[in-house]
Design a protein around this motif. Structure first.
Motif, PDB file in Angstrom:
ATOM      1  N   GLU A 161     -17.080 -26.459 -18.148  1.00 50.61           N
ATOM      2  CA  GLU A 161     -15.481 -27.039 -17.956  1.00 50.61           C
ATOM      3  C   GLU A 161     -14.435 -26.035 -17.966  1.00 50.61           C
ATOM      4  OE1 GLU A 161     -13.839 -30.956 -21.075  1.00 50.61           O
ATOM      5  OE2 GLU A 161     -15.731 -30.526 -21.340  1.00 50.61           O
ATOM      6  N   ASP A 162     -14.755 -25.406 -18.830  1.00 53.75           N
ATOM      7  CA  ASP A 162     -13.059 -24.191 -19.327  1.00 53.75           C
ATOM      8  C   ASP A 162     -13.436 -23.438 -17.717  1.00 53.75           C
ATOM      9  OD1 ASP A 162     -12.465 -24.992 -21.576  1.00 53.75           O
ATOM     10  OD2 ASP A 162     -13.719 -23.372 -22.408  1.00 53.75           O
ATOM     11  N   ALA A 163     -14.177 -23.442 -17.030  1.00 54.87           N
ATOM     12  CA  ALA A 163     -13.851 -22.592 -15.420  1.00 54.87           C
ATOM     13  C   ALA A 163     -13.725 -23.371 -14.649  1.00 54.87           C
ATOM     14  CB  ALA A 163     -16.024 -21.967 -15.388  1.00 54.87           C
ATOM     15  N   ALA A 164     -13.803 -25.336 -14.920  1.00 56.82           N
ATOM     16  CA  ALA A 164     -13.721 -25.692 -13.583  1.00 56.82           C
ATOM     17  C   ALA A 164     -12.119 -25.421 -13.282  1.00 56.82           C
ATOM     18  CB  ALA A 164     -14.039 -26.616 -13.439  1.00 56.82           C
ATOM     19  N   SER A 165     -11.063 -25.081 -14.228  1.00 54.14           N
ATOM     20  CA  SER A 165      -9.425 -25.619 -13.867  1.00 54.14           C
ATOM     21  C   SER A 165      -9.305 -23.890 -13.627  1.00 54.14           C
ATOM     22  CB  SER A 165      -8.712 -25.967 -14.869  1.00 54.14           C
ATOM     23  OG  SER A 165      -9.226 -27.232 -15.005  1.00 54.14           O
ATOM     24  N   HIS A 166      -9.959 -22.783 -13.145  1.00 52.17           N
ATOM     25  CA  HIS A 166      -9.467 -21.486 -12.982  1.00 52.17           C
ATOM     26  C   HIS A 166      -8.279 -21.086 -11.938  1.00 52.17           C
ATOM     27  CE1 HIS A 166     -12.158 -21.426  -9.838  1.00 52.17           C
ATOM     28  NE2 HIS A 166     -12.003 -19.579  -9.644  1.00 52.17           N
ATOM     29  N   TRP A 167      -8.424 -21.522 -11.228  1.00 49.66           N
ATOM     30  CA  TRP A 167      -7.269 -20.867 -10.620  1.00 49.66           C
ATOM     31  C   TRP A 167      -5.256 -21.707 -10.086  1.00 49.66           C
ATOM     32  CZ3 TRP A 167      -7.135 -17.031  -7.523  1.00 49.66           C
ATOM     33  CH2 TRP A 167      -6.844 -17.148  -5.959  1.00 49.66           C
ATOM     34  N   ILE A 168      -5.834 -23.001  -9.815  1.00 44.41           N
ATOM     35  CA  ILE A 168      -4.600 -23.684  -9.436  1.00 44.41           C
ATOM     36  C   ILE A 168      -3.682 -23.058 -10.424  1.00 44.41           C
ATOM     37  CG2 ILE A 168      -3.645 -25.324  -9.390  1.00 44.41           C
ATOM     38  CD1 ILE A 168      -5.096 -25.137  -6.943  1.00 44.41           C
ATOM     39  N   ASN A 169      -4.148 -23.423 -12.238  1.00 42.68           N
ATOM     40  CA  ASN A 169      -2.821 -22.871 -12.556  1.00 42.68           C
ATOM     41  C   ASN A 169      -3.651 -21.678 -13.559  1.00 42.68           C
ATOM     42  OD1 ASN A 169      -1.018 -25.573 -12.651  1.00 42.68           O
ATOM     43  ND2 ASN A 169      -2.684 -27.040 -13.657  1.00 42.68           N
TER      44      ASN A 169
ATOM     45  N   ALA B  15      13.399 -15.570 -18.105  1.00 39.89           N
ATOM     46  CA  ALA B  15      12.348 -16.140 -16.497  1.00 39.89           C
ATOM     47  C   ALA B  15      13.253 -17.439 -17.348  1.00 39.89           C
ATOM     48  CB  ALA B  15      11.664 -15.512 -16.575  1.00 39.89           C
ATOM     49  N   ILE B  16      13.238 -18.024 -15.958  1.00 39.73           N
ATOM     50  CA  ILE B  16      14.150 -19.925 -16.271  1.00 39.73           C
ATOM     51  C   ILE B  16      12.612 -20.480 -15.086  1.00 39.73           C
ATOM     52  CG2 ILE B  16      14.788 -21.323 -15.443  1.00 39.73           C
ATOM     53  CD1 ILE B  16      17.782 -19.099 -14.804  1.00 39.73           C
ATOM     54  N   HIS B  17      12.181 -21.262 -15.195  1.00 46.98           N
ATOM     55  CA  HIS B  17      11.364 -22.007 -14.466  1.00 46.98           C
ATOM     56  C   HIS B  17      11.217 -23.455 -14.803  1.00 46.98           C
ATOM     57  CE1 HIS B  17       7.651 -24.235 -16.679  1.00 46.98           C
ATOM     58  NE2 HIS B  17       8.039 -23.332 -17.538  1.00 46.98           N
ATOM     59  N   THR B  18      11.526 -24.055 -13.379  1.00 42.19           N
ATOM     60  CA  THR B  18      11.766 -25.562 -13.222  1.00 42.19           C
ATOM     61  C   THR B  18      10.933 -26.568 -13.597  1.00 42.19           C
ATOM     62  OG1 THR B  18      11.706 -25.464 -11.093  1.00 42.19           O
ATOM     63  CG2 THR B  18      13.855 -25.168 -12.425  1.00 42.19           C
ATOM     64  N   ALA B  19      10.122 -26.064 -14.259  1.00 48.44           N
ATOM     65  CA  ALA B  19       8.840 -27.411 -14.552  1.00 48.44           C
ATOM     66  C   ALA B  19       8.060 -27.417 -16.172  1.00 48.44           C
ATOM     67  CB  ALA B  19       7.014 -27.362 -12.875  1.00 48.44           C
ATOM     68  N   GLY B  20       9.022 -27.450 -16.333  1.00 47.61           N
ATOM     69  CA  GLY B  20       8.455 -27.212 -17.425  1.00 47.61           C
ATOM     70  C   GLY B  20       7.774 -28.267 -18.686  1.00 47.61           C
ATOM     71  N   SER B  21       7.366 -29.245 -18.234  1.00 46.83           N
ATOM     72  CA  SER B  21       6.797 -30.448 -18.337  1.00 46.83           C
ATOM     73  C   SER B  21       5.510 -30.200 -18.057  1.00 46.83           C
ATOM     74  CB  SER B  21       7.352 -32.007 -18.484  1.00 46.83           C
ATOM     75  OG  SER B  21       7.560 -32.223 -17.140  1.00 46.83           O
ATOM     76  N   SER B  22       4.847 -29.284 -17.058  1.00 51.68           N
ATOM     77  CA  SER B  22       3.552 -29.628 -16.012  1.00 51.68           C
ATOM     78  C   SER B  22       2.975 -28.987 -17.309  1.00 51.68           C
ATOM     79  CB  SER B  22       4.419 -29.425 -15.480  1.00 51.68           C
ATOM     80  OG  SER B  22       3.889 -27.252 -14.974  1.00 51.68           O
ATOM     81  N   ALA B  23       1.931 -29.012 -16.496  1.00 52.97           N
ATOM     82  CA  ALA B  23       0.442 -28.369 -17.215  1.00 52.97           C
ATOM     83  C   ALA B  23       0.613 -26.974 -16.768  1.00 52.97           C
ATOM     84  CB  ALA B  23      -0.545 -28.887 -16.844  1.00 52.97           C
ATOM     85  N   LEU B  24       1.126 -26.499 -15.293  1.00 59.52           N
ATOM     86  CA  LEU B  24       1.113 -25.277 -15.741  1.00 59.52           C
ATOM     87  C   LEU B  24       1.998 -24.898 -16.681  1.00 59.52           C
ATOM     88  CD1 LEU B  24       1.523 -23.305 -12.480  1.00 59.52           C
ATOM     89  CD2 LEU B  24       3.407 -23.108 -13.756  1.00 59.52           C
TER      90      LEU B  24
ATOM     91  N   VAL C 108      -0.112 -18.630 -13.334  1.00 55.02           N
ATOM     92  CA  VAL C 108       0.465 -18.672 -14.870  1.00 55.02           C
ATOM     93  C   VAL C 108       0.172 -17.256 -14.720  1.00 55.02           C
ATOM     94  CG1 VAL C 108       0.798 -18.207 -17.585  1.00 55.02           C
ATOM     95  CG2 VAL C 108       0.411 -21.018 -15.663  1.00 55.02           C
ATOM     96  N   TYR C 109      -1.262 -16.757 -14.168  1.00 58.92           N
ATOM     97  CA  TYR C 109      -0.944 -14.875 -14.825  1.00 58.92           C
ATOM     98  C   TYR C 109      -0.232 -14.350 -13.871  1.00 58.92           C
ATOM     99  CZ  TYR C 109      -3.628 -10.468 -14.483  1.00 58.92           C
ATOM    100  OH  TYR C 109      -3.651  -9.171 -14.336  1.00 58.92           O
ATOM    101  N   TYR C 110      -0.519 -14.590 -12.234  1.00 58.84           N
ATOM    102  CA  TYR C 110       0.442 -13.539 -11.581  1.00 58.84           C
ATOM    103  C   TYR C 110       1.196 -14.244 -11.369  1.00 58.84           C
ATOM    104  CZ  TYR C 110       2.078 -12.232  -6.571  1.00 58.84           C
ATOM    105  OH  TYR C 110       2.577 -11.728  -6.062  1.00 58.84           O
TER     106      TYR C 110
ATOM    107  N   MET D 227       1.271 -23.961 -20.042  1.00 56.45           N
ATOM    108  CA  MET D 227       0.759 -23.167 -19.617  1.00 56.45           C
ATOM    109  C   MET D 227       1.192 -21.643 -19.863  1.00 56.45           C
ATOM    110  SD  MET D 227      -2.813 -23.053 -17.694  1.00 56.45           S
ATOM    111  CE  MET D 227      -4.049 -24.694 -17.424  1.00 56.45           C
ATOM    112  N   LEU D 228       2.764 -21.474 -19.611  1.00 56.48           N
ATOM    113  CA  LEU D 228       3.106 -20.232 -18.637  1.00 56.48           C
ATOM    114  C   LEU D 228       4.482 -20.677 -20.530  1.00 56.48           C
ATOM    115  CD1 LEU D 228       4.566 -19.341 -16.458  1.00 56.48           C
ATOM    116  CD2 LEU D 228       6.137 -20.653 -16.249  1.00 56.48           C
ATOM    117  N   ILE D 229       4.799 -21.797 -21.296  1.00 54.54           N
ATOM    118  CA  ILE D 229       4.751 -20.983 -22.607  1.00 54.54           C
ATOM    119  C   ILE D 229       4.305 -20.092 -23.762  1.00 54.54           C
ATOM    120  CG2 ILE D 229       5.529 -22.318 -24.121  1.00 54.54           C
ATOM    121  CD1 ILE D 229       6.331 -24.691 -23.126  1.00 54.54           C
ATOM    122  N   LYS D 230       2.709 -20.264 -23.841  1.00 53.91           N
ATOM    123  CA  LYS D 230       2.219 -19.641 -24.096  1.00 53.91           C
ATOM    124  C   LYS D 230       1.654 -18.546 -23.810  1.00 53.91           C
ATOM    125  CE  LYS D 230      -0.778 -24.014 -25.849  1.00 53.91           C
ATOM    126  NZ  LYS D 230       0.022 -24.478 -25.238  1.00 53.91           N
ATOM    127  N   TYR D 231       1.627 -18.450 -22.397  1.00 50.15           N
ATOM    128  CA  TYR D 231       1.131 -16.710 -21.960  1.00 50.15           C
ATOM    129  C   TYR D 231       2.765 -15.699 -21.790  1.00 50.15           C
ATOM    130  CZ  TYR D 231      -0.702 -13.030 -18.470  1.00 50.15           C
ATOM    131  OH  TYR D 231      -0.783 -12.471 -18.217  1.00 50.15           O
TER     132      TYR D 231
END
Length: 249
Positions: free
Chosen positions: A136-144, A163-172, A148-150, A175-179
């Motif tokens: 289950e965790d491995a299924a969502s490894h690529w898109i977001n 940094a600034i980003h304009t997709a604040g409420s998205s799943a990405l 975020v890592y890149y 993740m970006l907030i935590k990373y």
């Protein structure tokens, strides 16, 4: 349909006996973007092909955009729909594989069918999964997560402190907030609804600005200058990009 006796060694599960079905179910769509389930003959792997039993697959917004013809190549409505990622187990391999996958390997899938099985080339499979990583965790490894890592790599390489980003409420965005917090990089999150402001702050966001607020541009410049935000990730484009550039040092 699977009869499995397994032995585990070096992160690899060997399937000693297996019975595969003659057909499998997959998701299809019509020209209106309406989806349904259809049964297909189970394909056999040919040269440099791998058959994977899909365990989990996410439903990404880009997948639905593909179905409706707004992203990437148009959907082929006569065949099973292709999502963007997933996880599964290799159940059959063809000849002359360019990558040495074996039956029983637990794998990431980069380009998979929304179905019980997918026939693909080894290039579309990623690393063998670690034993402590669930399907289950491995299924969502690529898109977001990989995106975020890149983003973090880009920020690190050039020494950006904010940094600034304009997709604040998205799943990405979440993740970006935590990373970025873990990397000690300040993040200015831009949303389009007031309800997300407090929500993201509770998730640990440094700054959350509502682009629909009357004082947005003034507030943006103030925060950007304060934190010296020299990097921006913009998912909106158009005139909005110009607003961000004007606010940056």
């Amino acid at each position: 349909h699977l009869i499995i006796k397994t032995t585990t060694r070096n992160n690899h599960t060997k399937l000693q006996k297996m019975s595969l079905p003659e057909t499998y179910k997959a998701v299809i769509a019509n020209e209106k973007g309406e989806i349904s389930v259809k049964e297909f003959p189970l394909p056999k792997p040919s040269t440099n092909q791998v058959l994977v039993k899909v365990e989990y697959t996410p439903l990404n917004p880009t997948d639905f955009m593909k179905i409706n013809g707004f992203y990437g190549k148009p959907a082929d409505y006569s065949t099973a729909l292709h999502g963007s990622e997933g996880s599964g187990v290799v159940v059959a391999v063809g000849k002359d594989l360019k990558s040495p996958f074996q039956v029983g390997d637990r794998v990431h899938i980069w380009a998979e069918s929304w179905g019980q099985y997918v026939l693909t080339e080894p290039d579309n499979l990623s690393h063998i999964l670690q034993r402590d990583l669930s399907f289950e965790d491995a299924a969502s490894h690529w898109i977001n997560p990989a995106t975020v890592y890149y983003m973090g790599v880009l920020a690190d390489k050039s020494g950006h402190k904010a940094a600034i980003h304009t997709a604040g409420s998205s799943a990405l965005g979440r993740m970006l907030i935590k990373y970025f917090k873990a990397k000690n990089i300040k993040l200015i999150n831009i949303v389009r609804k007031e309800e997300y402001v407090e929500e993201l702050k509770r998730e640990g966001a440094d700054y959350v600005l509502n682009s629909q607020a009357p004082d947005f541009e003034e507030r943006l410049k103030e925060v950007v200058q304060k934190e010296n935000a020299t990097l921006a990730f913009d998912a909106i484009g158009g005139d909005f990009t110009n607003k961000i550039l004007k606010a940056q040092p």
